[in-house]
Design a protein around this motif. Sequence first.
Motif, short mmCIF file in Angstrom:
data_model
loop_
_atom_site.label_atom_id
_atom_site.label_comp_id
_atom_site.label_asym_id
_atom_site.label_seq_id
_atom_site.Cartn_x
_atom_site.Cartn_y
_atom_site.Cartn_z
N LEU A 1 8.81 -4.08 -6.30
CA LEU A 1 7.50 -4.73 -6.42
C LEU A 1 6.42 -3.72 -6.79
CD1 LEU A 1 7.67 -7.12 -3.34
CD2 LEU A 1 7.81 -7.77 -5.75
N GLY A 2 6.49 -2.53 -6.21
CA GLY A 2 5.49 -1.52 -6.52
C GLY A 2 5.55 -1.08 -7.97
N GLU A 3 6.76 -0.94 -8.49
CA GLU A 3 6.92 -0.50 -9.88
C GLU A 3 6.44 -1.57 -10.86
OE1 GLU A 3 10.48 0.93 -12.95
OE2 GLU A 3 10.87 0.74 -10.80
N THR B 1 1.41 -1.64 -7.29
CA THR B 1 0.91 -1.61 -5.92
C THR B 1 1.53 -0.42 -5.19
OG1 THR B 1 0.80 -4.02 -5.95
CG2 THR B 1 0.66 -2.96 -3.81
N PRO B 2 0.78 0.28 -4.30
CA PRO B 2 1.35 1.41 -3.56
C PRO B 2 2.63 1.03 -2.83
CG PRO B 2 -1.02 1.32 -3.24
CD PRO B 2 -0.65 0.08 -3.99
N VAL B 3 3.71 1.77 -3.11
CA VAL B 3 5.02 1.42 -2.57
C VAL B 3 5.06 1.57 -1.05
CG1 VAL B 3 7.48 1.97 -2.62
CG2 VAL B 3 6.15 2.04 -4.73
N LEU B 4 4.41 2.61 -0.52
CA LEU B 4 4.43 2.81 0.93
C LEU B 4 3.77 1.65 1.67
CD1 LEU B 4 3.68 6.64 1.24
CD2 LEU B 4 5.88 5.47 1.41
N LEU B 5 2.68 1.16 1.11
CA LEU B 5 2.01 0.01 1.73
C LEU B 5 2.91 -1.22 1.68
CD1 LEU B 5 -0.46 -1.35 2.98
CD2 LEU B 5 -1.35 -1.72 0.67
N LEU B 6 3.52 -1.48 0.52
CA LEU B 6 4.42 -2.62 0.40
C LEU B 6 5.61 -2.50 1.35
CD1 LEU B 6 4.58 -3.16 -3.48
CD2 LEU B 6 3.67 -4.75 -1.79
N SER B 7 6.12 -1.28 1.50
CA SER B 7 7.25 -1.06 2.39
C SER B 7 6.89 -1.42 3.83
CB SER B 7 7.69 0.40 2.30
OG SER B 7 8.82 0.64 3.10
N LEU B 8 5.70 -1.01 4.25
CA LEU B 8 5.25 -1.33 5.61
C LEU B 8 5.04 -2.83 5.77
CD1 LEU B 8 4.28 -0.43 8.41
CD2 LEU B 8 2.01 -0.13 7.41
N LEU B 9 4.38 -3.46 4.82
CA LEU B 9 4.08 -4.88 4.92
C LEU B 9 5.36 -5.72 4.90
CD1 LEU B 9 0.93 -5.15 2.63
CD2 LEU B 9 1.03 -5.05 5.12
#
Length: 325
Positions: free
Chosen positions: A24-26, A30-38
């Motif tokens: 999704l980040g790619e 969108t920042p991947v770390l934020l997406l990973s946490l969410l």
Amino acid sequence: MSAFKRRLPGFLVVGIVALAAAFLGEHYGTPVLLLSLLLGLATNFLYEAPGVSLGVDFSATTLLRAGVALLGARISFDALLHFGPFTLFLLALMVVATIMFGTFIARFLGLERDLGTLTGCGVGICGASATVAIAAVSPKNENSERAAAVTIIGITVMSAIAMVAYPLLGHWLGMDDRQLGFFLGSSIHDVAQVVGAGYSVSPETGDDATLIKLIRVAMLAPIVFALGTFYSRKGVTKGKPGFAVPGFLWIFIVLMTVNSLGHIPPMLQSNIQLLSSSFLIAAIAAIGLRTQPSKLRGISKPLLILIALETLFIGLVSALLALWV
């Protein structure tokens, strides 16, 4: 092998969440770390499934330390010396001032000082990576992991806003490319946003902003050591008096030294950075999986206000130094 098999269900859950975040980040910028946490927070019910918790817990601790350790391969002493000793001194002073500001202001917002130190390090050093590294040596309580999750969210959002707003602000203040490079590199929290903001202005600004940011990243090792020693002597963390330096910190220092000597080939360096990013994405996904979203409400508002104040503080100091220096 038996330990790996017991953790395998948790590894699979963490891996799926991390891969989804990376995809999704790619594709959506969108920042991947934020997406990973969410995504981890959204699927936290899986943590209660049989056999999942062991692998998730391992990912949230051991993979976290491994990802931070491998960050050392992206830093060299040449980058630190590029701007001269006076600039290095100013950057170090600014980072320490941001940490002290966060620690001091936290009490006025009804938060523990340790949370102010945690957010100050995240804002002052290198965003989410610094947050999880400092959390590894900070005192543990019922709020510590939830605070780390909220801090990652707040820092990532502030960093994304700064990436768009700060180049415009720098032009409005009349900064040239070199001043803008200093301003962006010394004020934006995450490395990716620094790169995006800097190169959106010019190649020269992007180069300077990235180098300044890497100097801030290099401060992670001494600050982790200093805080670990401080907490150990206070008796608020487990371990022997005097603080045994964590293994991940030694690896960070060794990789930084080897890279400075030019002994890490570009291809290997690229692979190490990819591995570091992958470990951090997986670790933050695991932190999300272990966190109950309903329990974030009590500390979210004051903690986000604190991060916003720290962001304004370091942004103002960075702008003044850029115009002065």
